[in-house]
Design a protein around this motif. Structure first.
Motif, PDB file in Angstrom:
ATOM      1  N   MET A   1       0.842  -1.176   0.000  1.00 45.94           N
ATOM      2  CA  MET A   1       0.000   0.000   0.000  1.00 45.94           C
ATOM      3  C   MET A   1       0.882   1.231   0.000  1.00 45.94           C
ATOM      4  O   MET A   1       1.806   1.341   0.803  1.00 45.94           O
ATOM      5  CB  MET A   1      -0.889  -0.048   1.258  1.00 45.94           C
ATOM      6  CG  MET A   1      -1.769   1.128   1.478  1.00 45.94           C
ATOM      7  SD  MET A   1      -3.049   1.193   0.235  1.00 45.94           S
ATOM      8  CE  MET A   1      -3.143   2.913  -0.025  1.00 45.94           C
ATOM      9  N   THR A   2       0.626   2.125  -0.874  1.00 43.72           N
ATOM     10  CA  THR A   2       1.306   3.415  -0.873  1.00 43.72           C
ATOM     11  C   THR A   2       0.244   4.503  -0.784  1.00 43.72           C
ATOM     12  O   THR A   2      -0.932   4.261  -1.019  1.00 43.72           O
ATOM     13  CB  THR A   2       2.160   3.629  -2.135  1.00 43.72           C
ATOM     14  OG1 THR A   2       1.321   3.553  -3.280  1.00 43.72           O
ATOM     15  CG2 THR A   2       3.266   2.594  -2.233  1.00 43.72           C
ATOM     16  N   TRP A   3       0.677   5.687  -0.436  1.00 43.94           N
ATOM     17  CA  TRP A   3      -0.262   6.787  -0.298  1.00 43.94           C
ATOM     18  C   TRP A   3       0.009   7.836  -1.360  1.00 43.94           C
ATOM     19  O   TRP A   3       1.094   7.938  -1.909  1.00 43.94           O
ATOM     20  CB  TRP A   3      -0.181   7.402   1.092  1.00 43.94           C
ATOM     21  CG  TRP A   3       1.217   7.703   1.524  1.00 43.94           C
ATOM     22  CD1 TRP A   3       1.951   8.825   1.251  1.00 43.94           C
ATOM     23  CD2 TRP A   3       2.084   6.857   2.268  1.00 43.94           C
ATOM     24  NE1 TRP A   3       3.204   8.725   1.785  1.00 43.94           N
ATOM     25  CE2 TRP A   3       3.322   7.523   2.423  1.00 43.94           C
ATOM     26  CE3 TRP A   3       1.949   5.583   2.827  1.00 43.94           C
ATOM     27  CZ2 TRP A   3       4.383   6.973   3.108  1.00 43.94           C
ATOM     28  CZ3 TRP A   3       3.012   5.038   3.510  1.00 43.94           C
ATOM     29  CH2 TRP A   3       4.207   5.732   3.639  1.00 43.94           C
ATOM     30  N   THR A   4      -1.023   8.625  -1.625  1.00 45.83           N
ATOM     31  CA  THR A   4      -0.932   9.684  -2.613  1.00 45.83           C
ATOM     32  C   THR A   4      -0.378  10.955  -1.978  1.00 45.83           C
ATOM     33  O   THR A   4       0.398  11.678  -2.588  1.00 45.83           O
ATOM     34  CB  THR A   4      -2.323   9.966  -3.211  1.00 45.83           C
ATOM     35  OG1 THR A   4      -2.907   8.726  -3.611  1.00 45.83           O
ATOM     36  CG2 THR A   4      -2.235  10.885  -4.403  1.00 45.83           C
ATOM     37  N   TYR A   5      -0.802  11.233  -0.742  1.00 46.09           N
ATOM     38  CA  TYR A   5      -0.368  12.428  -0.017  1.00 46.09           C
ATOM     39  C   TYR A   5       0.070  12.043   1.381  1.00 46.09           C
ATOM     40  O   TYR A   5      -0.589  11.256   2.046  1.00 46.09           O
ATOM     41  CB  TYR A   5      -1.505  13.458   0.089  1.00 46.09           C
ATOM     42  CG  TYR A   5      -1.934  13.992  -1.246  1.00 46.09           C
ATOM     43  CD1 TYR A   5      -1.190  14.970  -1.899  1.00 46.09           C
ATOM     44  CD2 TYR A   5      -3.074  13.506  -1.863  1.00 46.09           C
ATOM     45  CE1 TYR A   5      -1.579  15.451  -3.136  1.00 46.09           C
ATOM     46  CE2 TYR A   5      -3.470  13.989  -3.101  1.00 46.09           C
ATOM     47  CZ  TYR A   5      -2.724  14.952  -3.726  1.00 46.09           C
ATOM     48  OH  TYR A   5      -3.099  15.429  -4.942  1.00 46.09           O
TER      49      TYR A   5
ATOM     50  N   ARG B   1      -5.414  18.475  -4.549  1.00 50.62           N
ATOM     51  CA  ARG B   1      -6.578  18.270  -5.411  1.00 50.62           C
ATOM     52  C   ARG B   1      -6.863  16.777  -5.402  1.00 50.62           C
ATOM     53  O   ARG B   1      -6.283  16.017  -6.179  1.00 50.62           O
ATOM     54  CB  ARG B   1      -6.290  18.751  -6.820  1.00 50.62           C
ATOM     55  CG  ARG B   1      -6.164  20.239  -6.906  1.00 50.62           C
ATOM     56  CD  ARG B   1      -6.010  20.664  -8.338  1.00 50.62           C
ATOM     57  NE  ARG B   1      -5.935  22.109  -8.402  1.00 50.62           N
ATOM     58  CZ  ARG B   1      -5.646  22.772  -9.494  1.00 50.62           C
ATOM     59  NH1 ARG B   1      -5.379  22.109 -10.611  1.00 50.62           N
ATOM     60  NH2 ARG B   1      -5.609  24.083  -9.488  1.00 50.62           N
ATOM     61  N   LEU B   2      -7.713  16.370  -4.502  1.00 60.91           N
ATOM     62  CA  LEU B   2      -7.995  14.953  -4.345  1.00 60.91           C
ATOM     63  C   LEU B   2      -8.877  14.441  -5.474  1.00 60.91           C
ATOM     64  O   LEU B   2      -9.705  15.164  -6.020  1.00 60.91           O
ATOM     65  CB  LEU B   2      -8.699  14.711  -3.009  1.00 60.91           C
ATOM     66  CG  LEU B   2      -7.898  15.052  -1.756  1.00 60.91           C
ATOM     67  CD1 LEU B   2      -8.744  14.809  -0.506  1.00 60.91           C
ATOM     68  CD2 LEU B   2      -6.608  14.257  -1.687  1.00 60.91           C
ATOM     69  N   LYS B   3      -8.669  13.164  -5.802  1.00 63.67           N
ATOM     70  CA  LYS B   3      -9.492  12.489  -6.798  1.00 63.67           C
ATOM     71  C   LYS B   3      -9.836  11.100  -6.260  1.00 63.67           C
ATOM     72  O   LYS B   3      -9.195  10.621  -5.317  1.00 63.67           O
ATOM     73  CB  LYS B   3      -8.776  12.431  -8.137  1.00 63.67           C
ATOM     74  CG  LYS B   3      -7.475  11.686  -8.114  1.00 63.67           C
ATOM     75  CD  LYS B   3      -6.754  11.813  -9.447  1.00 63.67           C
ATOM     76  CE  LYS B   3      -5.439  11.059  -9.467  1.00 63.67           C
ATOM     77  NZ  LYS B   3      -4.540  11.279  -8.375  1.00 63.67           N
ATOM     78  N   PRO B   4     -10.854  10.459  -6.800  1.00 67.50           N
ATOM     79  CA  PRO B   4     -11.229   9.134  -6.306  1.00 67.50           C
ATOM     80  C   PRO B   4     -10.029   8.193  -6.288  1.00 67.50           C
ATOM     81  O   PRO B   4      -9.241   8.148  -7.227  1.00 67.50           O
ATOM     82  CB  PRO B   4     -12.285   8.661  -7.309  1.00 67.50           C
ATOM     83  CG  PRO B   4     -12.876   9.923  -7.844  1.00 67.50           C
ATOM     84  CD  PRO B   4     -11.716  10.895  -7.908  1.00 67.50           C
ATOM     85  N   GLY B   5      -9.892   7.478  -5.183  1.00 68.74           N
ATOM     86  CA  GLY B   5      -8.804   6.506  -5.044  1.00 68.74           C
ATOM     87  C   GLY B   5      -7.564   7.040  -4.357  1.00 68.74           C
ATOM     88  O   GLY B   5      -6.682   6.261  -3.995  1.00 68.74           O
ATOM     89  N   ASP B   6      -7.463   8.352  -4.173  1.00 68.99           N
ATOM     90  CA  ASP B   6      -6.313   8.901  -3.460  1.00 68.99           C
ATOM     91  C   ASP B   6      -6.312   8.418  -2.014  1.00 68.99           C
ATOM     92  O   ASP B   6      -7.353   8.247  -1.397  1.00 68.99           O
ATOM     93  CB  ASP B   6      -6.343  10.428  -3.459  1.00 68.99           C
ATOM     94  CG  ASP B   6      -5.855  11.037  -4.764  1.00 68.99           C
ATOM     95  OD1 ASP B   6      -5.300  10.289  -5.600  1.00 68.99           O
ATOM     96  OD2 ASP B   6      -6.031  12.250  -4.947  1.00 68.99           O
ATOM     97  N   THR B   7      -5.115   8.212  -1.502  1.00 64.52           N
ATOM     98  CA  THR B   7      -4.939   7.804  -0.115  1.00 64.52           C
ATOM     99  C   THR B   7      -4.088   8.857   0.574  1.00 64.52           C
ATOM    100  O   THR B   7      -3.031   9.233   0.073  1.00 64.52           O
ATOM    101  CB  THR B   7      -4.218   6.441  -0.031  1.00 64.52           C
ATOM    102  OG1 THR B   7      -4.989   5.477  -0.752  1.00 64.52           O
ATOM    103  CG2 THR B   7      -4.051   5.995   1.402  1.00 64.52           C
ATOM    104  N   VAL B   8      -4.567   9.338   1.708  1.00 64.25           N
ATOM    105  CA  VAL B   8      -3.866  10.375   2.464  1.00 64.25           C
ATOM    106  C   VAL B   8      -3.364   9.779   3.761  1.00 64.25           C
ATOM    107  O   VAL B   8      -4.130   9.183   4.518  1.00 64.25           O
ATOM    108  CB  VAL B   8      -4.789  11.577   2.745  1.00 64.25           C
ATOM    109  CG1 VAL B   8      -4.054  12.630   3.556  1.00 64.25           C
ATOM    110  CG2 VAL B   8      -5.314  12.166   1.450  1.00 64.25           C
ATOM    111  N   LEU B   9      -2.065   9.933   4.008  1.00 61.06           N
ATOM    112  CA  LEU B   9      -1.445   9.444   5.229  1.00 61.06           C
ATOM    113  C   LEU B   9      -1.469  10.545   6.278  1.00 61.06           C
ATOM    114  O   LEU B   9      -1.007  11.660   6.031  1.00 61.06           O
ATOM    115  CB  LEU B   9       0.007   9.028   4.942  1.00 61.06           C
ATOM    116  CG  LEU B   9       0.826   8.563   6.138  1.00 61.06           C
ATOM    117  CD1 LEU B   9       0.252   7.278   6.718  1.00 61.06           C
ATOM    118  CD2 LEU B   9       2.278   8.372   5.724  1.00 61.06           C
ATOM    119  N   LEU B  10      -2.062  10.244   7.423  1.00 55.70           N
ATOM    120  CA  LEU B  10      -2.077  11.171   8.555  1.00 55.70           C
ATOM    121  C   LEU B  10      -1.186  10.609   9.659  1.00 55.70           C
ATOM    122  O   LEU B  10      -1.050   9.394   9.794  1.00 55.70           O
ATOM    123  CB  LEU B  10      -3.497  11.343   9.101  1.00 55.70           C
ATOM    124  CG  LEU B  10      -4.500  12.002   8.185  1.00 55.70           C
ATOM    125  CD1 LEU B  10      -5.892  11.907   8.784  1.00 55.70           C
ATOM    126  CD2 LEU B  10      -4.145  13.447   7.943  1.00 55.70           C
TER     127      LEU B  10
END
Length: 60
Positions: A1-5, A18-27
């Motif tokens: 698993m990798t993240w987009t942001y 600019r999020l799009k469907p499927g983006d994953t954000v790491l908090l």
């Protein structure tokens, strides 16, 4: 698993992704997690997206 942001790589001032469907954000659970989560939720709302937990999309 990798993240987009990854919010730890955001600079000051913090750019809004600019999020799009499927983006994953790491908090990260640090001193700014509440502000980071608010930014992500605002960005999702602006893109017309509904956030969902990752566990809903991966096996386990």
């Amino acid at each position: 698993m990798t993240w987009t942001y990854d919010l730890t790589t955001w600079t000051d001032p913090v750019p809004v992704p600019r999020l799009k469907p499927g983006d994953t954000v790491l908090l990260h659970f640090n001193g700014t997690v509440e502000q980071d989560l608010r930014r992500v939720l605002d960005a999702a709302a602006a893109a017309g997206l509904k956030p969902a937990p990752l566990r809903d999309y991966i096996g386990g």
